[in-house]
Design a protein around this motif. Structure first.
Motif, PDB file in Angstrom:
ATOM      1  N   GLU A 214       0.835  -1.212   0.000  1.00 25.46           N
ATOM      2  CA  GLU A 214       0.000   0.000   0.000  1.00 25.46           C
ATOM      3  C   GLU A 214       0.865   1.256   0.000  1.00 25.46           C
ATOM      4  OE1 GLU A 214      -4.035  -1.365   2.355  1.00 25.46           O
ATOM      5  OE2 GLU A 214      -2.188  -1.110   3.532  1.00 25.46           O
ATOM      6  N   TRP A 215       1.923   1.259   0.824  1.00 27.70           N
ATOM      7  CA  TRP A 215       2.812   2.433   0.842  1.00 27.70           C
ATOM      8  C   TRP A 215       3.578   2.567  -0.474  1.00 27.70           C
ATOM      9  CZ3 TRP A 215       1.592   6.160   3.575  1.00 27.70           C
ATOM     10  CH2 TRP A 215       1.196   6.059   4.910  1.00 27.70           C
ATOM     11  N   GLU A 216       3.948   1.450  -1.071  1.00 27.51           N
ATOM     12  CA  GLU A 216       4.617   1.524  -2.376  1.00 27.51           C
ATOM     13  C   GLU A 216       3.742   2.249  -3.388  1.00 27.51           C
ATOM     14  OE1 GLU A 216       7.166  -1.886  -3.812  1.00 27.51           O
ATOM     15  OE2 GLU A 216       6.004  -2.942  -2.279  1.00 27.51           O
ATOM     16  N   GLU A 217       2.473   1.914  -3.399  1.00 26.54           N
ATOM     17  CA  GLU A 217       1.545   2.545  -4.337  1.00 26.54           C
ATOM     18  C   GLU A 217       1.440   4.044  -4.077  1.00 26.54           C
ATOM     19  OE1 GLU A 217      -3.169   2.109  -5.620  1.00 26.54           O
ATOM     20  OE2 GLU A 217      -2.153   0.435  -4.615  1.00 26.54           O
ATOM     21  N   VAL A 218       1.352   4.428  -2.807  1.00 23.27           N
ATOM     22  CA  VAL A 218       1.259   5.847  -2.445  1.00 23.27           C
ATOM     23  C   VAL A 218       2.536   6.592  -2.821  1.00 23.27           C
ATOM     24  CG1 VAL A 218       1.095   7.460  -0.501  1.00 23.27           C
ATOM     25  CG2 VAL A 218      -0.393   5.442  -0.586  1.00 23.27           C
ATOM     26  N   PHE A 219       3.685   6.052  -2.428  1.00 24.48           N
ATOM     27  CA  PHE A 219       4.956   6.741  -2.692  1.00 24.48           C
ATOM     28  C   PHE A 219       5.246   6.833  -4.187  1.00 24.48           C
ATOM     29  CE2 PHE A 219       6.610   5.206   1.728  1.00 24.48           C
ATOM     30  CZ  PHE A 219       5.826   6.173   2.341  1.00 24.48           C
ATOM     31  N   GLU A 220       4.825   5.830  -4.927  1.00 27.06           N
ATOM     32  CA  GLU A 220       4.988   5.866  -6.385  1.00 27.06           C
ATOM     33  C   GLU A 220       4.178   7.018  -6.974  1.00 27.06           C
ATOM     34  OE1 GLU A 220       6.771   4.522  -9.824  1.00 27.06           O
ATOM     35  OE2 GLU A 220       7.022   3.557  -7.861  1.00 27.06           O
ATOM     36  N   GLU A 221       2.965   7.180  -6.491  1.00 23.31           N
ATOM     37  CA  GLU A 221       2.078   8.249  -6.972  1.00 23.31           C
ATOM     38  C   GLU A 221       2.696   9.625  -6.728  1.00 23.31           C
ATOM     39  OE1 GLU A 221      -2.306  10.167  -5.852  1.00 23.31           O
ATOM     40  OE2 GLU A 221      -1.779   8.137  -5.165  1.00 23.31           O
ATOM     41  N   TYR A 222       3.373   9.781  -5.607  1.00 22.97           N
ATOM     42  CA  TYR A 222       3.955  11.078  -5.256  1.00 22.97           C
ATOM     43  C   TYR A 222       5.395  11.252  -5.769  1.00 22.97           C
ATOM     44  CZ  TYR A 222       0.051  12.536  -2.318  1.00 22.97           C
ATOM     45  OH  TYR A 222      -1.191  12.938  -1.875  1.00 22.97           O
ATOM     46  N   GLY A 223       5.908  10.262  -6.474  1.00 20.47           N
ATOM     47  CA  GLY A 223       7.262  10.368  -7.031  1.00 20.47           C
ATOM     48  C   GLY A 223       8.352  10.385  -5.982  1.00 20.47           C
ATOM     49  N   LEU A 224       8.132   9.669  -4.889  1.00 20.34           N
ATOM     50  CA  LEU A 224       9.109   9.651  -3.794  1.00 20.34           C
ATOM     51  C   LEU A 224      10.088   8.490  -3.941  1.00 20.34           C
ATOM     52  CD1 LEU A 224       6.624  10.332  -0.878  1.00 20.34           C
ATOM     53  CD2 LEU A 224       8.440  11.883  -1.633  1.00 20.34           C
TER      54      LEU A 224
END
Length: 401
Positions: A305-315
């Motif tokens: 879940e965090w991978e998906e979020v961080f990917e979305e924000y370009g982190l």
């Protein structure tokens, strides 16, 4: 053609540091002749083991660091064995060894003796504390763990407040091997310009001291004796691993712009405006207050879940992969970093590939790790012109194998 095609290396090494260096050179196209004693390289006795078609136990350790080489067996306790080695050196560009300095001197193959055989030879030595060292250090035996401890690396590795911890791979050997190749290539370049050979004196301890990064600066500039911080960075915050619901994830937030994005990704924008955390120096100063806040939030979701979020924000982020995931990783396979090596009698064995992705002359795996003495006959015939009868006679005398 490989980048090092035409370079001939006599490999007098054993176990890890120097064999790793000569493997790199072999991957890049050098002809590497591994000279083993009658009992073979010590690492042939190191696990993991796999049984071959003949029922013999083959070392996965040896296989993983000796591909692309030829193996001959020479008994250097016999004068005739030494004579053969001198003949091989006379036609070589590079000699690599990782015994104690006193060992090579006793055998008659110190750098001074090597120069008499071939004046422009590049002679690379790898040992714990260096050949040119204080007398009591030059002869000290050293394994990777000794180098990690002596260099200070173990004192800054492990969980915060925990006992000194060894890095999970033999980084003292591996770093010395990589740096030895840089030294050898530099020496070859110098020889191209001047015609002069030289001694490349590599120390495992030196290699690790050279990569202590800012630990030395923190001590000499601030008087702080660095200690272990687990997955955290000493001066950049947050720059560490966090526990998720099901695993761990790393989030190296290296500047203030990323920090604002990170706060938005966590749905905690108020942290970005908090006077305690606005800049990296402030976050580092107040990390004992900040990290528990972040840790609590990140533990609320699982890693995917965090991978998906961080990917979305370009982190920047990564799950903390276990080795099984590394071996099956699509991008590592695409870059040929996990490859199948066809090992005679065993079949396909997965090994790490060459990291040297040169556009014209990349590192390449062309052949298996050799059986002990597999190429004795062919090397002595091809390089020295010995006959079958001469080879048979020397085998019967225990000079070669």
């Amino acid at each position: 053609m490989g980048a090092l095609d035409g370079i001939k290396v006599i490999d007098l090494s054993h176990v890890l540091a120097a064999p790793f260096a000569t493997m790199i050179m072999a991957d890049l196209g050098a002809e590497v002749v591994k000279v083993e004693p009658p009992f073979g390289d010590d690492s042939r006795q190191f696990g993991p083991f796999v049984e071959d078609e003949a029922g013999e136990q083959q070392s996965g350790y040896f296989i993983s660091i000796n591909r692309n080489k030829k193996s001959i067996v020479l008994n250097l306790k016999e004068e005739k064995g030494k004579e053969i080695l001198r003949d091989l050196i006379s036609d070589a560009d590079v000699v690599v060894e990782n015994y104690r300095p006193t060992t090579m001197k006793k055998l008659g193959f110190s750098y001074e003796e090597m120069k008499k055989i071939k004046k422009d030879i590049i002679y690379c030595s790898i040992c714990g504390f260096g050949h040119d060292a204080l007398e009591e250090y030059a002869s000290k035996p050293a394994y990777d763990m000794v180098a990690q401890a002596y260099s200070g690396l173990m004192s800054i590795t492990g969980p915060e407040g925990g006992e000194p911890c060894r890095v999970g791979s033999s980084i003292g050997d591996i770093m010395a091997g990589h740096q030895a190749v840089i030294g050898i290539l530099s020496a070859l370049r110098h020889r191209d310009r001047t015609g002069k050979g030289q001694h490349v004196d590599m120390s495992m301890v030196d290699g690790l001291v050279s990569v202590l990064e800012n630990a030395i600066a923190r001590y000499t500039m601030e008087g702080e004796i660095p200690g272990p911080l687990g997955g955290a960075h000493p001066t950049i915050v947050p720059f560490q691993s966090f526990k998720t619901k099901d695993n761990y994830i790393v989030t190296p937030i290296g500047n203030d712009s990323l920090w604002k994005k990170f706060c938005d990704a966590l749905e905690m924008p108020e942290l970005a405006d908090d006077e305690r955390f606005k800049t990296n120096p402030l976050r580092a100063e107040n990390k004992d207050e900040l990290i528990p806040i972040l840790a609590k939030r990140i533990k609320e979701k699982n890693t995917a879940e965090w991978e998906e979020v961080f990917e979305e924000y370009g982190l920047p982020y990564s799950p903390v992969n276990t080795v099984d995931k590394v071996v099956e990783d699509d991008n590592l396979k695409y870059r040929d970093m996990i490859v199948d090596l066809e090992q005679p009698g065993i079949g396909k064995v997965k090994v790490a590939g060459s990291p040297f992705h040169l556009s014209e002359t990349p590192g390449e795996i062309k052949s298996h790790a050799p059986a002990k003495g597999e190429h004795t006959d062919s090397v002595l015939k091809g390089s020295l012109g010995l006959t079958d009868a001469q080879i048979k006679e020397m085998k019967s005398q225990g000079i070669i194998g």
